[in-house]
Design an enzyme around this catalytic site. Structure first.
Site, PDB file in Angstrom:
ATOM      1  N   VAL A 102      -3.742  -2.018  -3.885  1.00 47.95           N
ATOM      2  CA  VAL A 102      -5.170  -1.968  -4.226  1.00 47.95           C
ATOM      3  C   VAL A 102      -5.771  -0.688  -3.654  1.00 47.95           C
ATOM      4  CG1 VAL A 102      -5.961  -3.325  -2.230  1.00 47.95           C
ATOM      5  CG2 VAL A 102      -7.325  -3.286  -4.285  1.00 47.95           C
ATOM      6  N   GLY A 181     -16.544  -6.365  -0.474  1.00 49.65           N
ATOM      7  CA  GLY A 181     -15.970  -6.441  -1.819  1.00 49.65           C
ATOM      8  C   GLY A 181     -15.366  -7.824  -1.967  1.00 49.65           C
ATOM      9  N   ARG A 182     -14.440  -7.948  -2.918  1.00 47.99           N
ATOM     10  CA  ARG A 182     -13.808  -9.257  -3.149  1.00 47.99           C
ATOM     11  C   ARG A 182     -13.134  -9.779  -1.880  1.00 47.99           C
ATOM     12  NH1 ARG A 182     -12.539  -6.288  -7.863  1.00 47.99           N
ATOM     13  NH2 ARG A 182     -11.142  -5.169  -6.467  1.00 47.99           N
ATOM     14  N   ILE A 183     -12.473  -8.871  -1.138  1.00 45.88           N
ATOM     15  CA  ILE A 183     -11.726  -9.330   0.040  1.00 45.88           C
ATOM     16  C   ILE A 183     -12.681  -9.809   1.132  1.00 45.88           C
ATOM     17  CG2 ILE A 183     -10.165  -8.587   1.898  1.00 45.88           C
ATOM     18  CD1 ILE A 183      -8.696  -6.885  -0.221  1.00 45.88           C
ATOM     19  N   PRO A 206     -26.752  -2.348  -0.751  1.00 51.44           N
ATOM     20  CA  PRO A 206     -26.633  -3.809  -0.782  1.00 51.44           C
ATOM     21  C   PRO A 206     -25.843  -4.264  -2.012  1.00 51.44           C
ATOM     22  CG  PRO A 206     -28.912  -3.149  -0.380  1.00 51.44           C
ATOM     23  CD  PRO A 206     -28.159  -1.896  -0.716  1.00 51.44           C
ATOM     24  N   ARG A 264      -7.534   0.168   6.168  1.00 50.72           N
ATOM     25  CA  ARG A 264      -6.648   1.310   6.372  1.00 50.72           C
ATOM     26  C   ARG A 264      -6.848   1.830   7.790  1.00 50.72           C
ATOM     27  NH1 ARG A 264      -4.183  -0.170   2.661  1.00 50.72           N
ATOM     28  NH2 ARG A 264      -3.644   0.909   0.739  1.00 50.72           N
ATOM     29  N   ASP A 288      -4.039  -4.659  11.357  1.00 50.66           N
ATOM     30  CA  ASP A 288      -2.877  -4.773  10.467  1.00 50.66           C
ATOM     31  C   ASP A 288      -2.471  -3.394   9.965  1.00 50.66           C
ATOM     32  OD1 ASP A 288      -0.918  -6.157   8.856  1.00 50.66           O
ATOM     33  OD2 ASP A 288      -2.178  -5.723   7.114  1.00 50.66           O
ATOM     34  N   GLU A 293       1.680   4.981  10.273  1.00 48.65           N
ATOM     35  CA  GLU A 293       2.462   3.759  10.073  1.00 48.65           C
ATOM     36  C   GLU A 293       3.897   4.160   9.799  1.00 48.65           C
ATOM     37  OE1 GLU A 293       0.638   1.298   7.100  1.00 48.65           O
ATOM     38  OE2 GLU A 293      -1.172   1.046   8.290  1.00 48.65           O
ATOM     39  N   HIS A 312       1.227  -3.873   8.890  1.00 47.54           N
ATOM     40  CA  HIS A 312       0.689  -3.772   7.518  1.00 47.54           C
ATOM     41  C   HIS A 312       1.282  -4.846   6.591  1.00 47.54           C
ATOM     42  CE1 HIS A 312      -1.199  -0.697   4.512  1.00 47.54           C
ATOM     43  NE2 HIS A 312      -1.361  -1.945   4.098  1.00 47.54           N
ATOM     44  N   ILE A 313       0.973  -6.111   6.928  1.00 46.03           N
ATOM     45  CA  ILE A 313       1.564  -7.224   6.158  1.00 46.03           C
ATOM     46  C   ILE A 313       0.526  -8.076   5.448  1.00 46.03           C
ATOM     47  CG2 ILE A 313       3.691  -7.445   7.523  1.00 46.03           C
ATOM     48  CD1 ILE A 313       2.190  -9.895   8.926  1.00 46.03           C
ATOM     49  N   SER A 315      -0.821  -8.285   2.567  1.00 46.40           N
ATOM     50  CA  SER A 315      -0.537  -8.825   1.224  1.00 46.40           C
ATOM     51  C   SER A 315       0.882  -9.390   1.127  1.00 46.40           C
ATOM     52  CB  SER A 315      -0.727  -7.719   0.171  1.00 46.40           C
ATOM     53  OG  SER A 315       0.252  -6.705   0.353  1.00 46.40           O
TER      54      SER A 315
HETATM   55  O1  DGY Z   1      -3.449  -1.336  -0.612  1.00 49.88           O
HETATM   56  C1  DGY Z   1      -2.786  -2.365  -0.597  1.00 49.88           C
HETATM   57  O2  DGY Z   1      -2.382  -2.898  -1.633  1.00 49.88           O
HETATM   58  C2  DGY Z   1      -2.451  -3.026   0.707  1.00 49.88           C
HETATM   59  O3  DGY Z   1      -2.813  -2.290   1.794  1.00 49.88           O
HETATM   60  C3  DGY Z   1      -0.975  -3.338   0.775  1.00 49.88           C
HETATM   61  O4  DGY Z   1      -0.774  -4.451   0.077  1.00 49.88           O
END
Ligand code: DGY
Length: 347
Positions: A102, A181-183, A206, A264, A288, A293, A312-313, A315
Site C-alpha cells: 500500500v 485513513g482506512r487503517i 479534517p 514507515r 513495526d 530495515e 515490519h510484519i 500485513s
Molecule cells: O506498504 C505496505 O504494504 C506495508 O508496509 C507492507 O505490507
C-alpha cells in the site's frame, strides 16, 4: 505409439506457432517470489511472459537493472527503489509498475508520471491485518508483554509484587491517530471496545467522512501530542511527513504516553525517539517499521526495555499477503491490457 510423418510435422508446426505467439506476449519481471495466488493469476492468464526472481530475498540491484531491460511490466515489492535509473534501464517498453504494497514511498512518482507509466498498488486488502497488528503492538508495549515474558523465562519472576511490570491501560484513555485513513479508522474500531474515552486525529485537513465512523475529533499536531495517551502513526511517508515525529513532538507528549508506528520508519527521527524514551519523556514506543530495515542489532533502540521493535510484519498474515499478491497481479494484467486497474495510483 506409431505416428505418421505428417502428424509429427503438424505437432512440430503447432509447437513452433505457440512459441512464436508466446514470444510476442508482453514481458513482465516479477522481482520477488510473491505468494502463490498472485503467481497463479499471472501464469494462468496466458497474457504475459514471466521472468521471476525466485527468492524470498531481494533481487540484487544490478540484476534488477539488467532484468527489467525491455520489459513491458514490473511487479515489485517495497524493497525495490523504482527511480530514474531503473526506469532508464527498463527503457521505453515499460508501461506498468505494480507494487505489492500500500506504501509507495519506494516509487519515484514524478519519474513514473513523466514517462506515462501506470502504477498499481494494494490498499484495502491489508487494512484488517495492519489494524490488528497495530492493536497487538500497542498492547504489547503498554502492558510490557515482551519484558514480562523475558522476566518469566529468565528467573526475574520472584513473587507477586504490587507495582512490578505495571503499564498503562486503554480504558478511559485518549487515543490519537496521526494520519486518518482506512487503517486509522480500523485501528480505532478495534480499540473502541477497550473503553477508550476519546479518539482524536490530525491530518493535512479534517476528514469528516472517515472521522464520523469513530467519532474522532480533528485537532492540531500539537494538541494531538499533548492529549494522546496512545499516539498511533498511520500516515504515508512523504516529503512533508519525513522525520515529523521528532523532539518537538515528543517534548509535548505526556510522560505516561505510548507512541506506536506501523506506517514507515522515515516519519520518525529515531535519535529523538531514543532520547525521549531513555529520558522518560514518554513511557514507551512500539515500532513495526524503522530506518533502516532491518534495524542493525546493535542499534541503541534495541537496548531499551520500553521500546518494542517488530520486523515490519503488520500485513503478514497468509490471507492478506496472498490477497496483496493477487491484487498486484490483477493490477499488472489490467494495466498491460489498457484496462482500468482494480487499484491504480493517480499520478
Ligand atoms: O506498504 C505496505 O504494504 C506495508 O508496509 C507492507 O505490507
Amino acid at each position: 505409439m506409431w505416428c505418421s510423418r505428417a502428424a509429427v510435422r503438424q505437432v512440430a508446426l503447432g509447437l513452433r506457432g505457440t512459441q512464436r505467439a508466446m514470444a510476442t506476449l508482453p514481458r513482465v519481471y516479477v522481482s520477488r517470489k510473491v505468494p502463490p495466488q498472485g503467481l497463479d493469476i499471472l501464469r494462468k492468464s496466458g497474457q504475459v511472459q514471466i521472468e521471476l526472481w525466485d527468492s524470498d530475498d531481494p533481487v540484487p540491484r544490478q540484476e534488477l537493472l539488467k532484468k527489467v531491460k525491455g520489459c513491458d511490466g514490473l511487479l515489485c515489492v517495497l524493497t525495490e527503489k523504482i527511480d530514474a535509473e531503473l526506469l532508464d534501464a527498463a527503457g521505453p517498453n515499460l508501461k506498468v509498475v505494480s507494487t505489492m504494497s500500500v506504501g509507495f514511498d519506494h516509487l519515484s512518482l514524478d519519474e513514473l508520471k513523466k514517462r506515462e507509466i501506470r502504477v498499481g498498488y494494494t490498499p484495502e486488502v491489508l487494512t484488517d491485518a495492519v489494524a490488528e497488528l497495530t492493536v497487538a503492538l500497542l498492547l504489547a508495549t503498554s502492558r510490557r508483554l515482551i519484558e514480562a515474558t523475558h522476566e518469566a523465562k529468565t528467573g526475574g519472576w520472584g513473587t507477586w509484587r504490587t507495582l512490578w511490570l505495571c503499564g498503562y491501560e486503554l480504558a478511559n484513555s485518549t487515543v490519537g491517530i496521526f494520519g486518518l485513513g482506512r487503517i486509522g479508522v480500523a485501528i480505532a474500531e478495534r480499540l473502541k471496545p477497550f473503553k477508550v474515552k476519546k479518539f482524536i486525529y490530525t491530518d493535512v485537513a479534517p476528514r469528516p467522512e472517515l472521522a464520523e465512523a469513530i467519532q474522532a475529533e480533528f485537532v492540531s499536531m500539537d494538541e494531538l501530542a499533548r492529549q494522546s495517551d496512545f499516539l498511533a502513526v498511520c500516515c504515508a511517508l512523504t516529503p512533508t511527513t519525513q522525520g515529523i515525529c521528532n523532539k518537538n513532538l515528543f517534548a509535548k507528549m505526556k510522560n505516561t504516553s505510548i507512541f506506536i508506528n506501523t506506517s514507515r520508519g522515515g516519519v520518525v527521527n529515531q535519535e529523538d525517539l531514543y532520547a525521549a524514551l531513555s529520558s522518560g519523556q514518554i513511557a514507551g514506543a512500539g515500532l513495526d517499521v524503522t530506518t533502516p530495515e532491518p534495524l542493525p542489532t546493535n542499534h541503541p533502540l534495541f537496548t531499551l526495555k520500553n521500546c518494542v521493535i517488530l520486523p515490519h510484519i503488520a500485513s503478514a498474515s497468509y490471507t492478506t499477503r496472498n490477497a496483496m499478491s493477487a491484487l498486484a497481479a490483477n493490477n499488472l494484467l489490467a494495466g498491460l491490457r489498457g484496462d482500468p486497474m482494480p487499484k491504480e495510483l493517480q499520478l
